[in-house]
Design an enzyme around this catalytic site. Structure first.
Site, PDB file in Angstrom:
ATOM      1  CG  HIS A   5     -10.854  -3.826  -3.387  1.00 47.45           C
ATOM      2  ND1 HIS A   5     -12.067  -3.525  -2.296  1.00 47.45           N
ATOM      3  CD2 HIS A   5      -9.830  -2.983  -2.658  1.00 47.45           C
ATOM      4  CE1 HIS A   5     -11.840  -2.511  -1.705  1.00 47.45           C
ATOM      5  NE2 HIS A   5     -10.528  -2.079  -1.606  1.00 47.45           N
ATOM      6  CE  LYS A  58      -3.767   0.395  -0.055  1.00 46.73           C
ATOM      7  NZ  LYS A  58      -4.714   0.694  -0.928  1.00 46.73           N
TER       8      LYS A  58
HETATM    9  O1  GKR Z   1      -7.188  -0.306   4.093  1.00 46.11           O
HETATM   10  O2  GKR Z   1      -6.430   1.521   3.923  1.00 46.11           O
HETATM   11  C1  GKR Z   1      -6.944   0.728   3.445  1.00 46.11           C
HETATM   12  C2  GKR Z   1      -6.754   0.363   1.877  1.00 46.11           C
HETATM   13  O3  GKR Z   1      -6.216   1.445   1.275  1.00 46.11           O
HETATM   14  C3  GKR Z   1      -8.253   0.338   1.491  1.00 46.11           C
HETATM   15  O4  GKR Z   1      -9.029   1.522   1.930  1.00 46.11           O
HETATM   16  C4  GKR Z   1      -8.637   0.338  -0.055  1.00 46.11           C
HETATM   17  O5  GKR Z   1      -9.754   0.218  -0.395  1.00 46.11           O
HETATM   18  O6  GKR Z   1      -7.299  -1.809   0.023  1.00 46.11           O
HETATM   19  C5  GKR Z   1      -7.872  -1.200  -0.745  1.00 46.11           C
HETATM   20  C6  GKR Z   1      -7.246  -0.762  -2.112  1.00 46.11           C
HETATM   21  O7  GKR Z   1      -6.791  -1.769  -2.480  1.00 46.11           O
HETATM   22  O8  GKR Z   1      -7.209   0.399  -2.507  1.00 46.11           O
HETATM   23 MG    MG Z   2      -6.257  -0.688  -4.490  1.00 43.66          MG
END
Ligand code: GKR
Ligand code: MG
Length: 414
Positions: A312, A185
């Site tokens: 996702h 991420k």
């Molecule tokens: O859990 O912070 C998180 C992710 O950024 C999530 O909000 C996203 O929706 O996991 C997700 C993604 O792949 O973009």
């Molecule tokens: Mg994503």
């Protein structure tokens, strides 16, 4: 066969502990919100679902609940019609938020499959068309993170802000769960630092398929500049920049497939995506795509158009994970390992505790329906958390400023 008409829909909002994970929108709050859905049939069977715990979804489900009694659990067209009625007064044209209707349907639809499966003694993956894989592969979902929540002690994972800390986090994921693919991420630190993190992961895990997801945090120009560093390093590039048009400019410049869970999230987005060749991998999600049947239809569209397909995730518990596993087990053209936040969650709402990954994979839970049952003591505790936490929406930005007071949201940012 017992009566499979719906007698009652019950929805319980819950809040469960979530670590201080970072993303382009800020930092996770100490609690993530979810809703637990129970559909009880006239025959006394209870089907389970799990979805978002936001106000909009809870209100949509509350409006839908009185319309459902008498509906057959197999009548998904009827479910869509009632949900349309509840969410937008039955209008075909959309006046409200495009995303709400499929979210409300998706929350209940899973519970209908579970109820049907529990009534007939069939597993959901069999009802969805049949199991095509024994095990569903998931990826290690790495996050940068703070050591602990603001004002709280450090958690078990500690701080992760450097390449070395990232490699330690990945090592722990691999040791605990055995995942093959690794997703990072991103969109938090300057992109060069995040790519340095990827390179450290490559050095530590030479065979692991890598991915990076800045959540639209990079400009088109930045992404184009970074492409040479990413080529040969990653299996796909997830939502590097904003929108279909911007990502199409990036896709035109590289052979790395672009993947999305942000800009193709509704059937109406597919034609523009195909016309512009923006994303070549769709990260499906039954929670916002309208449920399991709609996700199978999306998979067929991906097959027809030659798009890659994976899954996702958001912060979630075991009912969602079971539903994702059944869906993936019944989807022939799943081309990449699925995402899950599950390893980050310490709370659980299903009996027997969390589903356990073996070699990064999950087997479809045994038993009819989804193969999971509700732990009512845990449900009561997590509902009490919801009442005590006093939050009704996710707000990562405010949480982030508790740690980095000058932090500003930007999408794109870098
Ligand atoms: O859990 O912070 C998180 C992710 O950024 C999530 O909000 C996203 O929706 O996991 C997700 C993604 O792949 O973009
Ligand atoms: Mg994503």
């Amino acid at each position: 066969m017992p009566d499979t008409r719906i007698a009652e829909l019950r929805v319980t909002p819950i809040a469960f502990y979530d670590p201080p994970l970072l993303n382009n929108a800020g930092c996770h709050q100490p609690f993530a919100l979810r809703s637990i859905i129970e559909v009880e049939t006239e025959g006394g069977v209870i089907g389970l679902g799990e979805s978002y715990g936001t106000r909009a979804v809870l209100d949509g489900l509350a409006a839908l609940a009185p319309l459902l009694p008498g509906l057959e659990v197999t009548d998904l067209n009827g479910l869509w019609a009632h949900a349309r009625q509840a969410v937008r007064g039955g209008q075909e044209g959309y006046s409200g938020d495009e995303r709400l209707l499929p979210r409300v349907v998706g929350a209940v639809e899973v519970a209908l499959w579970d109820a049907l499966g529990k009534t007939t003694g069939r597993r959901v993956c069999d009802l969805l068309g049949g199991q095509v894989r024994d095990e569903v592969p998931f990826s290690a979902y790495l996050f940068y993170k703070f050591a602990g929540h603001s004002g709280a002690d450090p958690d078990d994972w500690g701080e992760v802000l450097t390449p070395e800390q990232l490699v330690d986090e990945a090592r722990r994921f691999k040791e605990l769960h055995g995942f093959d693919a690794i997703k990072l991420k991103a969109g938090i630190l300057p992109p060069e630092e995040e790519i340095e993190g990827l390179r450290a992961l490559r050095a530590a895990f030479p065979e692991a398929p890598l991915r990076i997801d800045p959540n639209g945090g990079w400009t088109v120009e930045t992404t184009l500049r970074l492409l040479p560093q990413l080529e040969g390093l990653i299996e796909y590039l997830e939502d590097p920049t904003v929108g279909i048009e911007g990502n199409a400019r990036v896709q035109a410049a590289t052979d790395i497939p672009l993947a999305t869970n942000m800009y193709v999230v509704h059937p109406s987005h597919l034609p523009a995506n195909m016309a512009q060749d923006a994303f070549r991998v769709i990260l499906s999600d039954h929670h916002y795509w309208g449920g399991l049947q709609a996700s199978r239809e999306l998979a067929k569209i991906c097959e027809i158009w030659g798009l890659g397909l994976s899954m996702h995730s958001n912060s979630h518990l075991g009912i969602s994970l079971a539903a994702m596993t059944h869906l993936a087990a019944a989807t022939p053209n799943l081309t990449y390992d699925c995402d899950t936040h599950s390893p980050w969650q310490t709370d659980e709402v299903i009996e027997g505790g969390k589903l356990a990954f073996r070699n990064g994979r999950l087997r479809v839970p045994d038993g009819p329906g989804l193969g999971v049952t509700l732990d009512r003591t845990a449900l009561a505790r997590l509902h009490q958390n919801y009442l005590d936490a006093g939050i009704t929406e996710r707000d990562d930005a405010t949480e982030m400023r508790k740690h980095w007071p000058d932090w500003q949201f930007g999408r794109p940012k870098f």
